[in-house]
Design an enzyme around this catalytic site. Structure first.
Site: not given
Ligand SMILES: *Cc1c(COP(=O)(O)O)cnc(C)c1O
Length: 410
Positions: A69, A122, A194, A219
């Site tokens: 993890r 966003y 961001d 992206k």
């Protein structure tokens, strides 16, 4: 900076070189150029001495493989490469870009705090702040992205985080990051940005004053529309808080998706130059159409963000907005989109393919007014030949014009 044996100064490698070499260690993996994809949950220890040693290393924050993890050498290779390109201290991987945004916010906020977010963030980030953060007792406030040092008037004793997104989603406002960060730091607030649009190559967020730089790697870093992934890079002061929350929540990304990001990264510098160049060529084509009221693209002279873009950015990606003129009906924009054959209709961006998407922001601006003259859409310039893309747009605009004239004669 070190000198080589000839005595001439060695200049630091450019990003084009770094992006090829950062985070790769063939010597540790039988010479293979790329890191192996580790599918792992349990990491075995051969004996108790090793078990205790791993616990000691983990407590000392040494990068290692302790449990799937928390990442494997596949994950750490990507984290190392991104931290280097961002000029940050450490990077962590998240299962999506949105998880990177929310994970960064949760790391620094607690009940009773106040958070300031740029009005152009966003939409899902905004929704998270309005629903989740307020549910946990954080007061959420939005500000005009053009505020600059004027943000001083909005900072309160309980303001812990200023969250930027530059340029903003859909509206592409460039923020004065150094000015905002200087004020925020005077008030002991953390600055998160961001940085997805610019990628770690075209805006050096940490050097411009941000403490935390977030990327939707989905992206341009993945770059091929085939995986979801997020990345958060921090300076040294912000590291502990980020790491602790990342562990407490249990953010974890699948090894194949991490590998896709690692692989996409290697060609990103070359891809971005084409996205940048094609995007500008297409933007200029739009500007020449009488039905277009304006193009929102920080790299275009005349754009409100152009001066800041020129001062702070090292390039532009291929994503921008197009404002249609007053009186162009939405139906005309939709017939344009339906007539396009090379531009796909869909969310996300940053892959090799061109996209269009109508912009719907009526309900997601509160600190500033969003009142374009007509319909607006977003364009992602992909890697197809630019003359083919423009021919496709000519076909689209023929359909747009046909719809405008039917509406006019009705
Ligand atoms: C797409 C996007 C995100 C979210 O990334 P996902 O990987 O889709 O969750 C966050 N911020 C910006 C600016 C984005 O464009």
């Amino acid at each position: 900076m070190t000198d080589d044996s000839s005595g001439s100064p060695v200049r630091p490698p450019s990003d084009d070189t770094r992006i090829v070499h950062a985070g790769r260690h063939p010597e540790d993996q039988h010479g293979a150029v790329n890191p192996p994809v580790y599918h792992a949950s349990t990491i075995l220890s051969p004996n108790m001495a090793d078990w205790h040693e791993k616990a000691r290393l983990r407590a000392q924050d040494v990068i290692g493989t302790f449990y799937g993890r928390q990442g494997t050498p596949t994950t750490h290779a990507l984290e190392e490469a991104i931290a280097e390109l961002e000029g940050g201290y450490r990077t962590l991987v998240y299962p999506s870009g949105l998880a990177a945004c929310t994970g960064a916010l949760m790391a620094f906020l607690r009940a009773g705090d106040h958070v300031l977010l740029a009005d152009c963030v966003y939409s899902p980030t905004r929704h998270f702040a309005d629903s989740f953060l307020t549910r946990f007792g954080v007061e959420v406030e939005y500000f005009d992205p053009a505020i600059g040092a004027g943000i001083d008037a909005l900072l309160r004793p309980r303001t812990r985080v200023v969250f930027l997104e530059s340029p903003g989603s859909h509206t592409f406002e460039v923020q004065d990051v150094p000015a905002i960060a200087a004020v925020a730091h005077r008030h002991d607030a953390i600055v998160i940005i961001d940085n997805t649009w610019a990628t770690p190559l075209y805006f050096k967020a940490i050097a411009h004053g941000a403490d935390v730089s977030v990327h939707a790697a989905t992206k341009y870093i993945v770059g091929h529309s085939d995986a979801m992934l997020g990345l958060v890079t921090v300076n040294q002061d912000a590291w502990r808080a980020l790491r602790d929350t990342h562990r407490q929540i249990g953010f974890s990304a699948g090894p194949d998706d991490v590998y896709f990001a690692h692989r996409g990264l290697r060609t990103m510098a070359v891809r971005l130059r084409q996205h940048w160049q094609s995007g500008l060529a297409i933007a200029r084509w739009f500007l020449a159409q009488p039905e277009v009221a304006g193009v929102i693209h920080p790299a275009l002279p005349g754009d409100p963000g152009h001066a800041l873009w020129q001062r702070d950015f090292l390039g532009a990606s291929g994503l921008f907005g197009v404002k249609l003129a007053a009186g162009v009906p939405i139906a005309a924009m939709e017939s344009m989109i339906d007539a396009l054959k090379l531009f796909g209709l869909g969310t996300s961006w940053g892959g090799f393919e061109s996209l269009v998407l109508p912009t719907e922001l009526a309900r997601s601006r509160t600190a500033t007014e969003w009142a374009p003259p007509g319909p607006v859409f977003r364009v992602h310039a992909g890697l197809e030949a630019v003359e083919d893309l423009i021919a496709d747009l000519e076909r689209g605009f023929a359909a747009l014009r046909a719809t405008v004239s039917t509406h006019a004669t009705r």
